[in-house]
Design an enzyme around this catalytic site. Structure first.
Site, PDB file in Angstrom:
ATOM      1  N   SER A   7      66.128 102.476  68.771  1.00  0.00           N
ATOM      2  CA  SER A   7      67.544 101.903  69.633  1.00  0.00           C
ATOM      3  C   SER A   7      67.630 101.726  70.745  1.00  0.00           C
ATOM      4  O   SER A   7      67.739 103.381  71.581  1.00  0.00           O
ATOM      5  CB  SER A   7      67.897 102.551  68.446  1.00  0.00           C
ATOM      6  OG  SER A   7      70.051 102.135  69.455  1.00  0.00           O
ATOM      7  N   HIS A  31      64.768  97.319  68.345  1.00  0.00           N
ATOM      8  CA  HIS A  31      66.447  97.660  67.730  1.00  0.00           C
ATOM      9  C   HIS A  31      67.600  97.405  68.790  1.00  0.00           C
ATOM     10  O   HIS A  31      67.736  98.338  69.487  1.00  0.00           O
ATOM     11  CB  HIS A  31      67.106  98.884  66.962  1.00  0.00           C
ATOM     12  CG  HIS A  31      68.678  98.875  65.446  1.00  0.00           C
ATOM     13  ND1 HIS A  31      68.217  98.826  64.740  1.00  0.00           N
ATOM     14  CD2 HIS A  31      69.415  99.787  66.386  1.00  0.00           C
ATOM     15  CE1 HIS A  31      69.798  98.481  64.102  1.00  0.00           C
ATOM     16  NE2 HIS A  31      70.190  99.327  65.242  1.00  0.00           N
ATOM     17  N   ASP A  33      71.666  97.248  69.763  1.00  0.00           N
ATOM     18  CA  ASP A  33      73.216  97.161  69.387  1.00  0.00           C
ATOM     19  C   ASP A  33      74.209  96.639  70.289  1.00  0.00           C
ATOM     20  O   ASP A  33      74.562  96.918  71.002  1.00  0.00           O
ATOM     21  CB  ASP A  33      73.309  98.849  69.040  1.00  0.00           C
ATOM     22  CG  ASP A  33      72.423  99.541  68.371  1.00  0.00           C
ATOM     23  OD1 ASP A  33      72.427  99.882  66.577  1.00  0.00           O
ATOM     24  OD2 ASP A  33      71.745 100.841  68.748  1.00  0.00           O
ATOM     25  N   MET A  35      78.155  95.813  70.335  1.00  0.00           N
ATOM     26  CA  MET A  35      79.153  96.698  69.817  1.00  0.00           C
ATOM     27  C   MET A  35      80.044  95.901  71.101  1.00  0.00           C
ATOM     28  O   MET A  35      79.865  95.673  72.090  1.00  0.00           O
ATOM     29  CB  MET A  35      79.504  98.155  70.562  1.00  0.00           C
ATOM     30  CG  MET A  35      78.022  98.777  69.199  1.00  0.00           C
ATOM     31  SD  MET A  35      77.855 100.227  70.190  1.00  0.00           S
ATOM     32  CE  MET A  35      76.656 101.051  69.260  1.00  0.00           C
ATOM     33  N   HIS A  64      71.575  93.836  65.895  1.00  0.00           N
ATOM     34  CA  HIS A  64      72.735  94.564  64.996  1.00  0.00           C
ATOM     35  C   HIS A  64      73.739  94.609  65.216  1.00  0.00           C
ATOM     36  O   HIS A  64      74.279  95.435  66.426  1.00  0.00           O
ATOM     37  CB  HIS A  64      72.137  96.382  64.530  1.00  0.00           C
ATOM     38  CG  HIS A  64      73.763  97.490  64.200  1.00  0.00           C
ATOM     39  ND1 HIS A  64      72.931  98.490  64.138  1.00  0.00           N
ATOM     40  CD2 HIS A  64      74.779  97.258  62.463  1.00  0.00           C
ATOM     41  CE1 HIS A  64      74.839  99.352  63.272  1.00  0.00           C
ATOM     42  NE2 HIS A  64      74.897  97.751  62.691  1.00  0.00           N
ATOM     43  N   MET A  66      77.827  95.581  65.513  1.00  0.00           N
ATOM     44  CA  MET A  66      78.911  95.761  64.766  1.00  0.00           C
ATOM     45  C   MET A  66      80.454  94.953  65.461  1.00  0.00           C
ATOM     46  O   MET A  66      81.168  95.495  66.706  1.00  0.00           O
ATOM     47  CB  MET A  66      78.836  96.700  65.487  1.00  0.00           C
ATOM     48  CG  MET A  66      77.342  97.785  64.903  1.00  0.00           C
ATOM     49  SD  MET A  66      77.383  99.360  65.552  1.00  0.00           S
ATOM     50  CE  MET A  66      75.518  98.697  66.446  1.00  0.00           C
ATOM     51  N   MET A 135      73.641 102.500  57.887  1.00  0.00           N
ATOM     52  CA  MET A 135      74.421 104.055  58.380  1.00  0.00           C
ATOM     53  C   MET A 135      74.576 104.737  58.082  1.00  0.00           C
ATOM     54  O   MET A 135      75.536 105.443  56.900  1.00  0.00           O
ATOM     55  CB  MET A 135      76.079 103.088  58.917  1.00  0.00           C
ATOM     56  CG  MET A 135      76.921 102.354  59.840  1.00  0.00           C
ATOM     57  SD  MET A 135      75.025 101.736  61.563  1.00  0.00           S
ATOM     58  CE  MET A 135      75.667 103.241  62.409  1.00  0.00           C
ATOM     59  N   GLY A 140      79.464 102.951  66.038  1.00  0.00           N
ATOM     60  CA  GLY A 140      79.723 102.926  67.322  1.00  0.00           C
ATOM     61  C   GLY A 140      79.105 103.621  68.544  1.00  0.00           C
ATOM     62  O   GLY A 140      79.540 103.453  69.403  1.00  0.00           O
ATOM     63  N   PHE A 141      78.178 104.512  67.965  1.00  0.00           N
ATOM     64  CA  PHE A 141      77.656 105.560  68.879  1.00  0.00           C
ATOM     65  C   PHE A 141      76.613 106.016  68.829  1.00  0.00           C
ATOM     66  O   PHE A 141      76.054 106.561  67.263  1.00  0.00           O
ATOM     67  CB  PHE A 141      78.861 106.608  69.879  1.00  0.00           C
ATOM     68  CG  PHE A 141      80.302 106.553  69.992  1.00  0.00           C
ATOM     69  CD1 PHE A 141      80.268 106.684  71.240  1.00  0.00           C
ATOM     70  CD2 PHE A 141      81.152 105.959  69.043  1.00  0.00           C
ATOM     71  CE1 PHE A 141      81.241 105.886  72.003  1.00  0.00           C
ATOM     72  CE2 PHE A 141      82.444 106.039  69.990  1.00  0.00           C
ATOM     73  CZ  PHE A 141      82.102 105.941  70.895  1.00  0.00           C
ATOM     74  N   GLY A 142      75.544 106.442  69.797  1.00  0.00           N
ATOM     75  CA  GLY A 142      74.157 106.999  69.476  1.00  0.00           C
ATOM     76  C   GLY A 142      74.325 108.499  69.959  1.00  0.00           C
ATOM     77  O   GLY A 142      75.839 108.989  69.859  1.00  0.00           O
ATOM     78  N   ASP A 173      70.318 103.928  59.349  1.00  0.00           N
ATOM     79  CA  ASP A 173      70.245 104.099  61.020  1.00  0.00           C
ATOM     80  C   ASP A 173      71.509 105.233  61.793  1.00  0.00           C
ATOM     81  O   ASP A 173      72.048 105.012  60.818  1.00  0.00           O
ATOM     82  CB  ASP A 173      70.906 102.294  61.096  1.00  0.00           C
ATOM     83  CG  ASP A 173      71.558 102.663  62.729  1.00  0.00           C
ATOM     84  OD1 ASP A 173      71.352 102.879  64.133  1.00  0.00           O
ATOM     85  OD2 ASP A 173      71.532 101.695  63.160  1.00  0.00           O
ATOM     86  N   GLY A 174      71.344 105.757  62.490  1.00  0.00           N
ATOM     87  CA  GLY A 174      72.296 107.084  62.731  1.00  0.00           C
ATOM     88  C   GLY A 174      71.558 108.689  62.530  1.00  0.00           C
ATOM     89  O   GLY A 174      71.472 108.805  61.696  1.00  0.00           O
ATOM     90  N   GLY A 175      71.334 108.647  63.981  1.00  0.00           N
ATOM     91  CA  GLY A 175      70.986 110.691  63.795  1.00  0.00           C
ATOM     92  C   GLY A 175      69.218 110.690  62.796  1.00  0.00           C
ATOM     93  O   GLY A 175      69.268 112.009  62.648  1.00  0.00           O
ATOM     94  N   GLY A 195      67.188 106.771  68.173  1.00  0.00           N
ATOM     95  CA  GLY A 195      67.436 106.056  69.811  1.00  0.00           C
ATOM     96  C   GLY A 195      67.401 107.575  70.320  1.00  0.00           C
ATOM     97  O   GLY A 195      66.560 107.432  71.355  1.00  0.00           O
ATOM     98  N   SER A 196      68.109 108.647  70.319  1.00  0.00           N
ATOM     99  CA  SER A 196      68.321 109.618  71.014  1.00  0.00           C
ATOM    100  C   SER A 196      66.373 110.250  70.805  1.00  0.00           C
ATOM    101  O   SER A 196      66.444 111.087  71.447  1.00  0.00           O
ATOM    102  CB  SER A 196      69.519 110.345  71.433  1.00  0.00           C
ATOM    103  OG  SER A 196      69.808 110.252  70.035  1.00  0.00           O
TER     104      SER A 196
HETATM  105  C1  DX5 Z   1      75.338 103.220  66.139  1.00  0.00           C
HETATM  106  C2  DX5 Z   1      73.911 102.091  66.055  1.00  0.00           C
HETATM  107  C3  DX5 Z   1      72.842 103.062  65.919  1.00  0.00           C
HETATM  108  C4  DX5 Z   1      72.501 103.968  67.004  1.00  0.00           C
HETATM  109  C5  DX5 Z   1      71.125 105.119  67.153  1.00  0.00           C
HETATM  110  O1  DX5 Z   1      76.189 103.059  65.852  1.00  0.00           O
HETATM  111  O2  DX5 Z   1      74.164 101.949  65.015  1.00  0.00           O
HETATM  112  O3  DX5 Z   1      71.842 102.303  66.214  1.00  0.00           O
HETATM  113  O4  DX5 Z   1      72.342 103.602  68.552  1.00  0.00           O
HETATM  114  O5  DX5 Z   1      71.440 105.810  67.726  1.00  0.00           O
HETATM  115  P1  DX5 Z   1      70.739 107.665  67.580  1.00  0.00           P
HETATM  116  O6  DX5 Z   1      69.581 107.216  66.432  1.00  0.00           O
HETATM  117  O7  DX5 Z   1      70.285 108.191  68.525  1.00  0.00           O
HETATM  118  O8  DX5 Z   1      71.460 108.029  66.418  1.00  0.00           O
HETATM  119 ZN    ZN Z   2      72.030 100.196  65.318  1.00  0.00          ZN
END
Ligand code: DX5
Ligand code: ZN
Length: 213
Positions: A7, A31, A33, A35, A64, A66, A135, A140-142, A173-175, A195-196
């Site tokens: 991401s 990917h 994101d 928003m 993606h 949002m 999800m 909303g947040f990484g 997607d997420g964590g 992402g992170s």
């Molecule tokens: C959250 C995004 C994800 C996010 C993933 O709303 O859709 O794609 O950026 O980031 P990590 O891997 O840090 O959870």
């Molecule tokens: Zn995403």
């Protein structure tokens, strides 16, 4: 074979080209994101950044959305060179038509849901989707913590995809990180977004390779 989709939300925007090169060399998809501060309580980036990445991307781009009214931006994403385009089921009331329009413009259509939406809500649309995005945190947040319930949701979704006999892929997607990737793969995940875990690491290439299992 699982696909790894870093991401770009977690990329270093002052050195974006470095992080684009990492994806080009070691990963499978970009990917992106998007928003809008309305569908989700955060604003990320828009077309100028997507266009900049597109200039250097040697791997497909997966956007993606949002956002509210994703239907207003489908042509623009197609023009920008996006290959895969997903939006949230709960952002629209005519998902069928939007999935068709995305496909008609030559992109792979995807449908996304947050962790509090029953996976059954996706079942009527599986035939029209090339992928669904589950999800594993609230959009909303990484950098959020992976929700463990995702494994059971993934299993139920894969079971229905097999039952319907469609080719729909499942994206998580997420964590997502090296600590849960192999379990997600064993439950049938086709695409892992991270992402992170990738970009906050000193060794993004190593993380991507390790996530493949
Ligand atoms: C959250 C995004 C994800 C996010 C993933 O709303 O859709 O794609 O950026 O980031 P990590 O891997 O840090 O959870
Ligand atoms: Zn995403």
């Amino acid at each position: 074979m699982v696909q790894i989709a870093p991401s770009m939300l977690a990329a270093d925007f002052l050195h974006l080209e470095n992080d684009v090169d990492i994806v080009n060399k070691y990963a499978d998809l970009f990917h992106l994101d998007i928003m809008d501060g309305s569908f989700v309580p955060n604003i990320s980036y828009g077309f100028p950044v997507v266009e900049a990445i597109a200039k250097k991307a040697a791997k497909p781009m997966d956007a993606h959305l949002m956002i509210v009214h994703p239907e207003n931006y489908i042509e623009k994403f197609a023009d920008t060179g996006v290959d895969m385009l997903s939006f949230h089921l709960n952002a629209v009331d005519n998902a069928d038509q939007i999935l068709d329009r995305i496909r008609a413009l030559g992109m792979h259509p995807g449908l996304a849901i947050n962790p509090d939406i029953p996976v059954e809500n996706l079942f009527p649309y599986l035939e029209k989707c090339d992928y669904v995005l589950l999800m594993s945190v609230f959009a909303g947040f990484g950098g959020q913590k992976f929700i463990e319930d995702t494994y059971d949701r993934l299993a139920a979704l894969k079971k229905e995809i097999r039952r319907q006999g469609t080719d729909c892929l499942v994206q998580i997607d997420g964590g997502v990180s090296t600590s849960n990737a192999s379990k997600l793969i064993s439950y049938g995940a086709d695409i892992l977004v991270a992402g992170s875990a990738v970009f906050q690491s000193d060794d993004p290439a190593g993380v991507i390779t390790a996530m493949r299992g």
